[in-house]
Design a protein around this motif. Structure first.
Motif, PDB file in Angstrom:
ATOM      1  N   ASP A   1       0.842  -1.207   0.000  1.00  0.00           N
ATOM      2  CA  ASP A   1       0.000   0.000   0.000  1.00  0.00           C
ATOM      3  C   ASP A   1       0.873   1.252   0.000  1.00  0.00           C
ATOM      4  OD1 ASP A   1      -2.143  -1.743   0.280  1.00  0.00           O
ATOM      5  OD2 ASP A   1      -2.136  -1.575   2.481  1.00  0.00           O
ATOM      6  N   LEU A   2       1.929   1.196   0.815  1.00  0.00           N
ATOM      7  CA  LEU A   2       2.830   2.361   0.884  1.00  0.00           C
ATOM      8  C   LEU A   2       3.592   2.536  -0.420  1.00  0.00           C
ATOM      9  CD1 LEU A   2       4.176   2.007   4.521  1.00  0.00           C
ATOM     10  CD2 LEU A   2       2.569   3.716   3.661  1.00  0.00           C
ATOM     11  N   TRP A   3       3.882   1.409  -1.060  1.00  0.00           N
ATOM     12  CA  TRP A   3       4.549   1.506  -2.353  1.00  0.00           C
ATOM     13  C   TRP A   3       3.680   2.315  -3.319  1.00  0.00           C
ATOM     14  CZ3 TRP A   3       2.895   0.424  -7.202  1.00  0.00           C
ATOM     15  CH2 TRP A   3       3.842   0.627  -8.220  1.00  0.00           C
ATOM     16  N   LEU A   4       2.379   1.978  -3.339  1.00  0.00           N
ATOM     17  CA  LEU A   4       1.469   2.660  -4.261  1.00  0.00           C
ATOM     18  C   LEU A   4       1.406   4.158  -3.949  1.00  0.00           C
ATOM     19  CD1 LEU A   4      -0.579   2.358  -6.594  1.00  0.00           C
ATOM     20  CD2 LEU A   4      -2.363   2.026  -4.878  1.00  0.00           C
ATOM     21  N   ILE A   5       1.334   4.477  -2.675  1.00  0.00           N
ATOM     22  CA  ILE A   5       1.256   5.878  -2.261  1.00  0.00           C
ATOM     23  C   ILE A   5       2.501   6.645  -2.703  1.00  0.00           C
ATOM     24  CG2 ILE A   5       1.406   7.333  -0.185  1.00  0.00           C
ATOM     25  CD1 ILE A   5      -0.703   5.337   1.016  1.00  0.00           C
ATOM     26  N   ARG A   6       3.638   6.014  -2.508  1.00  0.00           N
ATOM     27  CA  ARG A   6       4.881   6.660  -2.909  1.00  0.00           C
ATOM     28  C   ARG A   6       4.960   6.819  -4.428  1.00  0.00           C
ATOM     29  NH1 ARG A   6       8.949   7.850   0.326  1.00  0.00           N
ATOM     30  NH2 ARG A   6       8.464   6.526   2.089  1.00  0.00           N
ATOM     31  N   PHE A   7       4.507   5.770  -5.109  1.00  0.00           N
ATOM     32  CA  PHE A   7       4.518   5.818  -6.569  1.00  0.00           C
ATOM     33  C   PHE A   7       3.646   6.971  -7.076  1.00  0.00           C
ATOM     34  CE2 PHE A   7       2.584   4.845 -10.639  1.00  0.00           C
ATOM     35  CZ  PHE A   7       3.703   4.601 -11.426  1.00  0.00           C
ATOM     36  N   VAL A   8       2.464   7.080  -6.518  1.00  0.00           N
ATOM     37  CA  VAL A   8       1.536   8.137  -6.937  1.00  0.00           C
ATOM     38  C   VAL A   8       2.144   9.507  -6.669  1.00  0.00           C
ATOM     39  CG1 VAL A   8      -0.709   9.189  -6.459  1.00  0.00           C
ATOM     40  CG2 VAL A   8      -0.519   6.713  -6.658  1.00  0.00           C
ATOM     41  N   SER A   9       2.738   9.638  -5.492  1.00  0.00           N
ATOM     42  CA  SER A   9       3.342  10.913  -5.141  1.00  0.00           C
ATOM     43  C   SER A   9       4.457  11.278  -6.123  1.00  0.00           C
ATOM     44  CB  SER A   9       3.869  10.832  -3.711  1.00  0.00           C
ATOM     45  OG  SER A   9       4.687  11.929  -3.433  1.00  0.00           O
ATOM     46  N   GLU A  10       5.253  10.299  -6.501  1.00  0.00           N
ATOM     47  CA  GLU A  10       6.371  10.584  -7.403  1.00  0.00           C
ATOM     48  C   GLU A  10       5.911  10.779  -8.841  1.00  0.00           C
ATOM     49  OE1 GLU A  10       9.211   7.480  -6.595  1.00  0.00           O
ATOM     50  OE2 GLU A  10       9.543   8.274  -4.565  1.00  0.00           O
ATOM     51  N   TYR A  11       4.973   9.939  -9.278  1.00  0.00           N
ATOM     52  CA  TYR A  11       4.559  10.010 -10.677  1.00  0.00           C
ATOM     53  C   TYR A  11       3.752  11.278 -10.964  1.00  0.00           C
ATOM     54  CZ  TYR A  11       2.910   8.648 -15.271  1.00  0.00           C
ATOM     55  OH  TYR A  11       2.649   8.628 -16.621  1.00  0.00           O
ATOM     56  N   TYR A  12       2.868  11.619 -10.028  1.00  0.00           N
ATOM     57  CA  TYR A  12       2.037  12.804 -10.249  1.00  0.00           C
ATOM     58  C   TYR A  12       2.622  14.068  -9.613  1.00  0.00           C
ATOM     59  CZ  TYR A  12      -1.203   9.587 -12.333  1.00  0.00           C
ATOM     60  OH  TYR A  12      -1.753   8.649 -13.172  1.00  0.00           O
ATOM     61  N   HIS A  13       3.791  13.944  -9.040  1.00  0.00           N
ATOM     62  CA  HIS A  13       4.481  15.083  -8.429  1.00  0.00           C
ATOM     63  C   HIS A  13       3.554  15.805  -7.456  1.00  0.00           C
ATOM     64  CE1 HIS A  13       7.881  14.389 -11.046  1.00  0.00           C
ATOM     65  NE2 HIS A  13       6.971  14.036 -11.910  1.00  0.00           N
ATOM     66  N   HIS A  14       3.042  15.002  -6.562  1.00  0.00           N
ATOM     67  CA  HIS A  14       2.045  15.517  -5.624  1.00  0.00           C
ATOM     68  C   HIS A  14       2.504  15.202  -4.199  1.00  0.00           C
ATOM     69  CE1 HIS A  14      -2.014  17.139  -5.368  1.00  0.00           C
ATOM     70  NE2 HIS A  14      -2.089  16.473  -4.239  1.00  0.00           N
ATOM     71  N   PRO A  15       2.296  16.130  -3.257  1.00  0.00           N
ATOM     72  CA  PRO A  15       2.773  15.908  -1.885  1.00  0.00           C
ATOM     73  C   PRO A  15       2.282  14.583  -1.294  1.00  0.00           C
ATOM     74  CG  PRO A  15       1.996  18.143  -2.141  1.00  0.00           C
ATOM     75  CD  PRO A  15       1.670  17.438  -3.425  1.00  0.00           C
ATOM     76  N   ILE A  16       3.197  13.845  -0.709  1.00  0.00           N
ATOM     77  CA  ILE A  16       2.859  12.493  -0.253  1.00  0.00           C
ATOM     78  C   ILE A  16       1.765  12.503   0.819  1.00  0.00           C
ATOM     79  CG2 ILE A  16       4.752  12.399   1.470  1.00  0.00           C
ATOM     80  CD1 ILE A  16       5.017   9.373   0.580  1.00  0.00           C
ATOM     81  N   GLY A  17       1.771  13.527   1.667  1.00  0.00           N
ATOM     82  CA  GLY A  17       0.742  13.591   2.710  1.00  0.00           C
ATOM     83  C   GLY A  17      -0.658  13.719   2.111  1.00  0.00           C
ATOM     84  N   GLU A  18      -0.752  14.440   1.012  1.00  0.00           N
ATOM     85  CA  GLU A  18      -2.054  14.572   0.355  1.00  0.00           C
ATOM     86  C   GLU A  18      -2.442  13.278  -0.359  1.00  0.00           C
ATOM     87  OE1 GLU A  18      -2.188  19.414  -0.300  1.00  0.00           O
ATOM     88  OE2 GLU A  18      -2.234  18.135  -2.071  1.00  0.00           O
ATOM     89  N   VAL A  19      -1.460  12.542  -0.825  1.00  0.00           N
ATOM     90  CA  VAL A  19      -1.765  11.252  -1.449  1.00  0.00           C
ATOM     91  C   VAL A  19      -2.308  10.288  -0.391  1.00  0.00           C
ATOM     92  CG1 VAL A  19      -0.854   9.278  -2.730  1.00  0.00           C
ATOM     93  CG2 VAL A  19      -0.003  11.578  -3.223  1.00  0.00           C
ATOM     94  N   VAL A  20      -1.660  10.268   0.768  1.00  0.00           N
ATOM     95  CA  VAL A  20      -2.134   9.416   1.862  1.00  0.00           C
ATOM     96  C   VAL A  20      -3.576   9.782   2.199  1.00  0.00           C
ATOM     97  CG1 VAL A  20      -1.901   8.925   4.326  1.00  0.00           C
ATOM     98  CG2 VAL A  20       0.127   8.969   2.869  1.00  0.00           C
ATOM     99  N   ALA A  21      -3.848  11.077   2.259  1.00  0.00           N
ATOM    100  CA  ALA A  21      -5.204  11.526   2.597  1.00  0.00           C
ATOM    101  C   ALA A  21      -6.208  11.050   1.553  1.00  0.00           C
ATOM    102  CB  ALA A  21      -5.233  13.039   2.729  1.00  0.00           C
ATOM    103  N   ALA A  22      -5.789  11.062   0.284  1.00  0.00           N
ATOM    104  CA  ALA A  22      -6.704  10.623  -0.764  1.00  0.00           C
ATOM    105  C   ALA A  22      -6.923   9.114  -0.692  1.00  0.00           C
ATOM    106  CB  ALA A  22      -6.150  11.001  -2.136  1.00  0.00           C
ATOM    107  N   ALA A  23      -5.914   8.403  -0.197  1.00  0.00           N
ATOM    108  CA  ALA A  23      -5.992   6.944  -0.193  1.00  0.00           C
ATOM    109  C   ALA A  23      -6.798   6.404   0.985  1.00  0.00           C
ATOM    110  CB  ALA A  23      -4.580   6.354  -0.177  1.00  0.00           C
ATOM    111  N   LEU A  24      -6.929   7.181   2.038  1.00  0.00           N
ATOM    112  CA  LEU A  24      -7.608   6.681   3.235  1.00  0.00           C
ATOM    113  C   LEU A  24      -9.084   7.082   3.265  1.00  0.00           C
ATOM    114  CD1 LEU A  24      -5.062   7.423   6.115  1.00  0.00           C
ATOM    115  CD2 LEU A  24      -5.545   5.223   5.038  1.00  0.00           C
TER     116      LEU A  24
END
Ligand code: ADP
Ligand code: ZN
Length: 735
Positions: free
Chosen positions: A80-103
């Motif tokens: 799950d964390l891999w996906l979050i990190r991937f999304v953050s890196e691929y979409y150049h989006h802050p990781i904390g906001e990605v986590v928020a979107a995922a939960l």
């Protein structure tokens, strides 16, 4: 260096970094994947531990401590964390906001994985109370009490009540005082995977479906497939059989569907055939229900998980297969905030999990067709409709040469009558809701426009309003021109007007309009689709909402009104899109034993687009479009990122992008082209000026390297303070 590890925490703030914290003094040490409460500035925030380190750039005596560990064991797995990190890196989006979107929202706000919920029940004295007198004195209270009495001994969860009766809390106060209701706390209901009844078997697969299924069975490892099957070719039947295999091996399947693809029909089809209840994840759920489904997917209790876009983030205990149905659908791409494509993430996630991924469509995107050509996807074609249904016959109606009344031409009207007389159902499709798209003055030519946007106002006749479809603002509809005072007239057709025209012409018909106006009320959409499926309505009038994946057994005629908008579009995807929407809606006709007919009204019957579509179908349209894109260097032959900005002052919006452009120019590259800054196609929306900078690259790595450097720069640049900005990687809308 300190003895205790330093935690890397993703906090929901718009900054592209992780924050270092020491473990809390009390309680268990948080593991990677756990939520923690942390002091952030002067506030407390919920974050997720995404890593551990021995060292920090922050001096040890300045490091702050987490206040509390919220999960005793990891809430999110490494995958799950891999996906979050991937999304953050691929979409150049802050990781904390990605986590928020995922939960799910409850977890994002720090509630427990098994939260307590409040329920409301009717008391014994409610049974004996005088319902009639209550209804007279306090109708809202009576309504609430009746729902609670109907619900019986367990009462109703507050979440659900909020959905049913938005302002129930006020009514509840009165009832509480009267002693007619009471509340209590209980554990949230768990997801129940079991349904009673037998697994039903489907039709025997035809030979094309059989070979598709064999191809899908050939691998348990990562392999992407494009199931390219005409509408009604039985794609869903093939998915069902493959999902059945996966479930019987004890693994889970994740099925992603478009926003309105998640219909009761689909759910009952899945249930009947697979013998399990799917865990559903979509925007219409209460927070508690969403959490229950999420939890069941994570624990493995739910074998089949079905959801819309955001379901791609659902943790899976034992994943075996991911399917994306109608992969061409735009709802898979989030258009604000974190602008991810769930379809693309499905592929990335399947690769990481080393499981197969199937993308299905009758009108696949050029991106996916390109993957098939280059050999990275297996292309599986279902060329015919299943079970003997014939492809619909498509004809054009020349609107210049044939008489018409308020948007419906004579030949169209005759065809509607003919199909209704033969007990067939009719679908009239147009992509404009409201009564008319424009209000124009007969004498001075003034067009009613939105004050906050560069757009025209749409006439809504029912509540006599002019409404902006871009910012939602509205004002009353006047008979007189705002400029010169002469009479004004609505120009063009929207769904409401077509509905009116048809009512006048076919007074005996039951007409059902289905668009985002008519389906605002909760449950209205499902009722309308149910009615359409059962054949209660003779004529359906609607927008693209109606074109997606539905199976209306009695439908034999599809009429497309106003088809021309896409013919001269400026976006490089215009013709692909237009072909997709026409073919999808045409695909609703004649899906069972009776043959279907499709009539398209156009003022440009000679346009090449139509000949290609009718003679060559989507195959030829997409072949041509691919050749053209290769020549003009648009995706999928190049990669795009769009930097958007919006500000109260036009110069601020542009200034920000100029700064970005200069920064990009500091590391020049052969493969990069920068277009802009320019005004956005709609230069003003909801009172803000909008501009954009397009970055085009022939290789992905360079594009991402540039964006990786650009993002932190922009976050700290002063020009960013006056604008709202975003980076859109692989944009699907260029405005
Ligand atoms: P798609 O997903 O491609 O639109 P569906 O799987 O929904 O197609 O199938 C369309 C219709 O054809 C459904 O009513 C389905 O029950 C029927 N069907 C599918 N496969 C077969 C088959 N092999 N034999 C008979 N009917 C079939
Ligand atoms: Zn507006």
């Amino acid at each position: 260096m300190s003895d205790s590890p330093i935690l890397k925490v993703a906090v929901n703030v718009p900054l592209s970094r992780e924050f270092d914290y020491l473990p809390p003094i009390k309680g268990p040490e948080p593991l990677v994947g756990c939520r923690v409460r942390v002091p952030f500035g002067r506030q407390q925030q919920i974050g997720v531990v995404v890593g551990c380190t021995g060292q920090s750039d922050v001096p040890t005596n300045k490091l702050r401590r987490c206040s509390e560990t919220l999960d005793a064991s990891a809430l999110l797995s490494d995958a799950d964390l891999w996906l979050i990190r991937f999304v953050s890196e691929y979409y150049h989006h802050p990781i904390g906001e990605v986590v928020a979107a995922a939960l799910p929202s409850h977890l994002r706000h720090g509630k427990s994985l098994h939260p307590m919920v409040e329920r409301v029940i009717a008391t014994d004295s409610a049974e004996q109370s005088d319902a009639d007198s209550l209804a007279r004195r306090a109708p809202k209270q009576a309504e609430l009490l009746e729902s609670l009495l109907d619900a019986g001994g367990d009462g109703l969860e507050t979440d659900l009540l909020t959905e049913l009766l938005p302002n129930w809390r006020r009514a509840a106060k009165g009832l509480l005082v009267k002693g007619l209701i009471s509340t209590f706390e209980t554990r949230a209901e768990a997801f129940d995977e079991h349904i009673t009844g037998e697994k039903k078997s489907g039709p025997p697969l035809n030979s094309d479906q059989q070979s598709a299924l064999s191809a899908f069975r050939s691998s348990d490892q990562f392999k992407p497939y494009l199931l390219d099957g005409v509408t009604g070719s039985g794609k869903t039947e093939v998915y069902l059989q493959r999902v059945n295999d996966v479930l019987s091996e004890g693994k889970q399947a994740l099925l992603l569907v478009p926003e309105i693809g998640l219909t009761p029909q689909l759910v009952s089809r899945l249930q009947d055939r697979l013998g399990v209840a799917p865990a559903l994840l979509h925007s219409g759920l209460s927070d508690t229900a969403r959490l229950a489904a999420w939890r069941a997917a994570r624990s493995g209790t739910a074998k089949l998980v079905v959801g819309t876009r955001s379901a791609i983030f659902t943790p899976l205990k034992n994943p075996g297969l991911i399917i994306v149905d109608e992969e061409h659908d735009h709802s898979f791409k989030q258009q604000e905030g974190l602008r991810y494509s769930a379809r693309d993430l499905a592929i990335a996630r399947a690769k990481h999990l080393d499981i197969p991924v199937i993308l299905g469509s009758a009108t696949p995107t050029l991106e996916m067709l390109h993957h098939c050509r280059s050999g990275s996807f297996e292309h599986i074609i279902l060329p015919k409709r299943a079970g003997g249904a014939l492809p619909p016959i498509v004809r054009l109606i020349d609107t210049v040469r044939t008489p018409s009344t308020d948007g419906i031409s004579e030949p169209m009207a005759e065809a509607i009558r003919k199909h209704m007389d033969a007990d067939g159902q009719v679908l009239i499709f147009l992509n404009r809701r409201g009564f008319a798209p424009t209000l124009i003055c007969n004498s001075c030519g003034h067009i009613a426009g939105c004050e906050r946007c560069d757009s025209r106002l749409t006439v809504h006749a029912g509540n006599r309003q002019l409404r902006c479809h871009h910012c939602g603002s509205c004002r009353p509809l006047n008979e007189q021109c705002e400029e010169c005072g002469e009479l004004v007239k609505p120009l063009g057709e929207g769904t409401q007007r077509i509905e009116e025209t048809l009512l006048a012409r076919f007074p005996d018909a039951v007409i059902s309009r289905i668009d985002s106006d008519s389906t605002k009320r909760k449950g209205a959409m499902h009722e309308a689709l149910e009615g359409a499926t059962l054949g209660h309505a003779n004529i359906l009038v609607g927008t693209q909402m109606l074109s997606k994946g539905h199976h209306f057994p009695k439908l034999t005629l599809v009429g497309v009104v106003n088809a021309d908008q896409g013919l001269f579009g400026t976006d490089f995807r215009s013709s692909e899109r237009m072909a997709q929407s026409i073919i999808q809606v045409a695909g609703r006709a004649g899906r069972e034993s009776r043959p279907g007919e499709v009539l398209i009204q156009t003022a440009f019957p000679e346009n090449d687009f139509w000949r290609t579509l009718i003679d060559g179908g989507y195959r030829e349209i997409s072949d041509n479009a691919l050749a053209e894109r290769e020549l003009t260097r648009w995706p999928p032959f190049t990669r795009l990122a769009l930097l958007r900005s919006a500000a109260h002052k036009q110069s601020d919006a542009h200034r920000f992008l100029e700064v970005a452009g200069q920064q990009l120019a500091r590391s020049p590259s052969e493969t990069i082209r920068i277009l802009g800054p320019v005004d956005a196609p709609m230069a003003r929306r909801a009172g803000r000026y909008r501009a954009q900078l397009l970055i085009q690259s022939s290789d992905r790595a360079t594009l991402h390297r540039l964006l990786r450097e650009l993002r932190p720069f922009l976050e700290s640049d002063p020009s960013a303070r006056k604008v709202r900005w975003s980076i859109d990687v692989d944009p699907v809308e260029l405005f």
